[in-house]
Design a protein around this motif. Structure first.
Motif, PDB file in Angstrom:
ATOM      1  N   GLY A   1      -9.009  40.485  72.676  1.00 14.72           N
ATOM      2  CA  GLY A   1      -8.045  41.305  71.761  1.00 14.72           C
ATOM      3  C   GLY A   1      -6.397  41.367  72.339  1.00 14.72           C
ATOM      4  N   ALA A   2      -6.233  40.462  73.387  1.00 11.66           N
ATOM      5  CA  ALA A   2      -5.041  40.583  74.066  1.00 11.66           C
ATOM      6  C   ALA A   2      -4.084  39.595  73.175  1.00 11.66           C
ATOM      7  CB  ALA A   2      -5.219  40.013  75.505  1.00 11.66           C
ATOM      8  N   PHE A   3      -2.838  39.838  73.277  1.00 12.29           N
ATOM      9  CA  PHE A   3      -1.802  39.104  72.531  1.00 12.29           C
ATOM     10  C   PHE A   3      -0.512  39.277  73.401  1.00 12.29           C
ATOM     11  CE2 PHE A   3      -0.899  42.643  70.058  1.00 12.29           C
ATOM     12  CZ  PHE A   3       0.369  42.501  69.828  1.00 12.29           C
ATOM     13  N   VAL A   4       0.369  38.216  73.343  1.00 11.91           N
ATOM     14  CA  VAL A   4       1.758  38.288  73.897  1.00 11.91           C
ATOM     15  C   VAL A   4       2.757  38.416  72.891  1.00 11.91           C
ATOM     16  CG1 VAL A   4       3.482  36.649  75.319  1.00 11.91           C
ATOM     17  CG2 VAL A   4       0.948  36.903  75.855  1.00 11.91           C
ATOM     18  N   ASP A   5       3.524  39.314  72.784  1.00  7.53           N
ATOM     19  CA  ASP A   5       4.541  39.619  71.801  1.00  7.53           C
ATOM     20  C   ASP A   5       5.354  38.247  71.616  1.00  7.53           C
ATOM     21  OD1 ASP A   5       4.156  42.206  70.658  1.00  7.53           O
ATOM     22  OD2 ASP A   5       4.828  43.025  72.710  1.00  7.53           O
ATOM     23  N   PRO A   6       6.074  38.170  70.389  1.00  8.00           N
ATOM     24  CA  PRO A   6       6.786  36.972  70.225  1.00  8.00           C
ATOM     25  C   PRO A   6       8.051  36.979  71.143  1.00  8.00           C
ATOM     26  CG  PRO A   6       6.065  37.961  68.228  1.00  8.00           C
ATOM     27  CD  PRO A   6       5.728  38.703  69.095  1.00  8.00           C
ATOM     28  N   HIS A   7       8.446  35.732  71.633  1.00 13.86           N
ATOM     29  CA  HIS A   7       9.439  35.883  72.416  1.00 13.86           C
ATOM     30  C   HIS A   7      10.007  34.438  72.329  1.00 13.86           C
ATOM     31  CE1 HIS A   7       6.037  34.542  74.847  1.00 13.86           C
ATOM     32  NE2 HIS A   7       6.680  33.844  75.526  1.00 13.86           N
ATOM     33  N   VAL A   8      11.344  34.224  73.106  1.00 15.95           N
ATOM     34  CA  VAL A   8      11.860  32.854  73.103  1.00 15.95           C
ATOM     35  C   VAL A   8      12.344  32.816  74.570  1.00 15.95           C
ATOM     36  CG1 VAL A   8      14.082  31.601  72.519  1.00 15.95           C
ATOM     37  CG2 VAL A   8      12.910  33.182  70.777  1.00 15.95           C
ATOM     38  N   HIS A   9      12.157  31.314  75.018  1.00 18.76           N
ATOM     39  CA  HIS A   9      12.673  30.956  76.271  1.00 18.76           C
ATOM     40  C   HIS A   9      14.172  30.241  76.223  1.00 18.76           C
ATOM     41  CE1 HIS A   9       8.835  31.964  78.341  1.00 18.76           C
ATOM     42  NE2 HIS A   9       8.475  31.445  77.061  1.00 18.76           N
ATOM     43  N   THR A  10      15.165  30.537  77.001  1.00 20.23           N
ATOM     44  CA  THR A  10      16.272  29.978  76.590  1.00 20.23           C
ATOM     45  C   THR A  10      16.527  28.905  77.594  1.00 20.23           C
ATOM     46  OG1 THR A  10      17.458  31.688  78.099  1.00 20.23           O
ATOM     47  CG2 THR A  10      17.183  32.044  75.667  1.00 20.23           C
ATOM     48  N   ARG A  11      15.712  28.690  78.726  1.00 19.00           N
ATOM     49  CA  ARG A  11      15.974  27.938  79.843  1.00 19.00           C
ATOM     50  C   ARG A  11      15.042  26.822  80.190  1.00 19.00           C
ATOM     51  NH1 ARG A  11      17.366  33.016  84.144  1.00 19.00           N
ATOM     52  NH2 ARG A  11      19.094  33.720  82.865  1.00 19.00           N
TER      53      ARG A  11
ATOM     54  N   ARG B   1      11.974  25.444  74.378  1.00 17.32           N
ATOM     55  CA  ARG B   1      12.991  26.499  74.514  1.00 17.32           C
ATOM     56  C   ARG B   1      13.740  26.587  73.115  1.00 17.32           C
ATOM     57  NH1 ARG B   1      16.135  23.682  79.407  1.00 17.32           N
ATOM     58  NH2 ARG B   1      14.253  22.400  79.257  1.00 17.32           N
ATOM     59  N   GLY B   2      13.797  27.947  73.126  1.00 20.36           N
ATOM     60  CA  GLY B   2      14.877  28.296  71.651  1.00 20.36           C
ATOM     61  C   GLY B   2      13.997  28.532  70.603  1.00 20.36           C
ATOM     62  N   GLU B   3      12.477  28.252  70.714  1.00 18.07           N
ATOM     63  CA  GLU B   3      11.716  28.437  69.727  1.00 18.07           C
ATOM     64  C   GLU B   3      10.924  29.874  69.796  1.00 18.07           C
ATOM     65  OE1 GLU B   3       9.877  24.940  67.357  1.00 18.07           O
ATOM     66  OE2 GLU B   3       8.164  25.691  68.613  1.00 18.07           O
ATOM     67  N   ALA B   4      10.970  30.660  68.819  1.00 16.04           N
ATOM     68  CA  ALA B   4       9.977  31.952  69.087  1.00 16.04           C
ATOM     69  C   ALA B   4       8.294  31.586  68.922  1.00 16.04           C
ATOM     70  CB  ALA B   4      10.387  32.877  67.910  1.00 16.04           C
ATOM     71  N   HIS B   5       7.983  32.313  69.768  1.00  9.64           N
ATOM     72  CA  HIS B   5       6.224  31.769  69.906  1.00  9.64           C
ATOM     73  C   HIS B   5       5.606  32.985  70.556  1.00  9.64           C
ATOM     74  CE1 HIS B   5       7.941  30.706  73.780  1.00  9.64           C
ATOM     75  NE2 HIS B   5       6.559  30.959  74.379  1.00  9.64           N
TER      76      HIS B   5
ATOM     77  N   LEU C   1      14.785  35.277  79.106  1.00  8.45           N
ATOM     78  CA  LEU C   1      13.722  35.650  77.972  1.00  8.45           C
ATOM     79  C   LEU C   1      13.960  36.714  77.011  1.00  8.45           C
ATOM     80  CD1 LEU C   1      10.724  35.067  77.593  1.00  8.45           C
ATOM     81  CD2 LEU C   1      10.099  36.832  79.276  1.00  8.45           C
ATOM     82  N   GLU C   2      13.931  36.352  75.797  1.00  8.56           N
ATOM     83  CA  GLU C   2      14.229  37.262  74.543  1.00  8.56           C
ATOM     84  C   GLU C   2      13.059  37.828  73.747  1.00  8.56           C
ATOM     85  OE1 GLU C   2      17.350  35.189  72.743  1.00  8.56           O
ATOM     86  OE2 GLU C   2      18.694  35.128  74.500  1.00  8.56           O
ATOM     87  N   PHE C   3      12.790  38.911  73.645  1.00  5.73           N
ATOM     88  CA  PHE C   3      11.470  39.423  72.874  1.00  5.73           C
ATOM     89  C   PHE C   3      12.205  39.398  71.315  1.00  5.73           C
ATOM     90  CE2 PHE C   3       9.964  40.621  76.929  1.00  5.73           C
ATOM     91  CZ  PHE C   3       8.731  40.052  76.796  1.00  5.73           C
ATOM     92  N   THR C   4      11.448  39.310  70.392  1.00  7.09           N
ATOM     93  CA  THR C   4      11.902  39.013  69.002  1.00  7.09           C
ATOM     94  C   THR C   4      10.927  39.514  68.010  1.00  7.09           C
ATOM     95  OG1 THR C   4      13.097  37.710  67.422  1.00  7.09           O
ATOM     96  CG2 THR C   4      11.459  36.755  68.944  1.00  7.09           C
TER      97      THR C   4
ATOM     98  N   ILE D   1      -7.604  30.385  71.930  1.00  9.38           N
ATOM     99  CA  ILE D   1      -6.450  31.142  71.875  1.00  9.38           C
ATOM    100  C   ILE D   1      -5.659  30.264  70.724  1.00  9.38           C
ATOM    101  CG2 ILE D   1      -4.382  31.304  73.294  1.00  9.38           C
ATOM    102  CD1 ILE D   1      -5.780  30.863  75.836  1.00  9.38           C
ATOM    103  N   GLY D   2      -4.875  31.534  70.242  1.00  8.65           N
ATOM    104  CA  GLY D   2      -4.115  31.246  68.970  1.00  8.65           C
ATOM    105  C   GLY D   2      -2.781  31.222  69.405  1.00  8.65           C
ATOM    106  N   PHE D   3      -1.925  30.186  68.706  1.00 11.40           N
ATOM    107  CA  PHE D   3      -0.451  30.069  69.254  1.00 11.40           C
ATOM    108  C   PHE D   3       0.318  29.955  67.778  1.00 11.40           C
ATOM    109  CE2 PHE D   3      -2.844  27.836  72.478  1.00 11.40           C
ATOM    110  CZ  PHE D   3      -2.320  28.317  73.690  1.00 11.40           C
ATOM    111  N   ARG D   4       1.396  30.596  67.934  1.00 10.29           N
ATOM    112  CA  ARG D   4       2.426  30.528  66.759  1.00 10.29           C
ATOM    113  C   ARG D   4       3.853  29.965  67.486  1.00 10.29           C
ATOM    114  NH1 ARG D   4       3.534  31.268  60.979  1.00 10.29           N
ATOM    115  NH2 ARG D   4       5.656  30.549  60.794  1.00 10.29           N
ATOM    116  N   SER D   5       4.269  28.918  67.335  1.00 15.22           N
ATOM    117  CA  SER D   5       5.425  28.497  67.869  1.00 15.22           C
ATOM    118  C   SER D   5       6.183  27.696  66.717  1.00 15.22           C
ATOM    119  CB  SER D   5       5.265  27.555  68.869  1.00 15.22           C
ATOM    120  OG  SER D   5       6.368  27.062  69.802  1.00 15.22           O
ATOM    121  N   GLY D   6       7.404  28.308  66.314  1.00 13.66           N
ATOM    122  CA  GLY D   6       8.307  27.915  65.183  1.00 13.66           C
ATOM    123  C   GLY D   6       7.399  27.897  63.932  1.00 13.66           C
TER     124      GLY D   6
END
Length: 145
Positions: A24-34, A67-71, A122-125, A46-51
């Protein structure tokens, strides 16, 4: 989290962190800039959504998260899951270390989490696809009991 390799051991080139995912755990969508991330599932699903890419992976499956892609990631199965995260260049492992400390006192204060995320680029989106992923995989922000 298990810290396998810090950037200080690789001249800043790469870090490796192992992440457990409870059912049931998940990581909120976020973007790495570096940095770019490379995830390899070692146990469970594990499910993944990236771009535009969305996939559920079992042991041995992997995905790149540039980097730069919301996932986001989530446990897509009915058993605990684990993955290895390769981070390049290194540095983000220190965010995970500090985040673990924030969690030690219970759910983290949103302002403290936001400040920590900003420190590491790190930017949450909330991308347009987020609600669809939540609905398809029956995800909830409530922690399982």
């Amino acid at each position: 989290m298990v810290f396998k390799l810090f950037g200080e051991q690789t001249n800043g080139m790469v870090a490796i962190v192992e992440h457990p995912f409870a059912v049931g755990a998940f990581v909120d969508p976020h973007v790495h800039t570096r940095e770019d991330e490379y995830s390899i599932v070692t146990e469970g699903e594990i499910g993944f959504r990236s771009g535009d890419r969305e996939v559920v992976l079992g042991p041995g499956g992997y995905i790149t998260k540039p980097r730069g892609e919301a996932h986001m990631m989530w446990n897509a199965g009915q058993t605990p899951a684990r993955m290895i995260e390769v981070i390049s260049p290194a540095g983000l492992e220190h965010f995970f270390w500090a985040f673990r400390e924030l969690l030690a006192g219970g759910p983290p204060d949103p302002a403290a989490l936001g400040a920590l995320a900003a420190e590491y680029g790190l930017e949450f989106t909330t991308p347009p696809w987020f609600s669809g992923v939540v609905a398809r995989y029956h995800l909830s922000s409530e922690l399982p009991e």
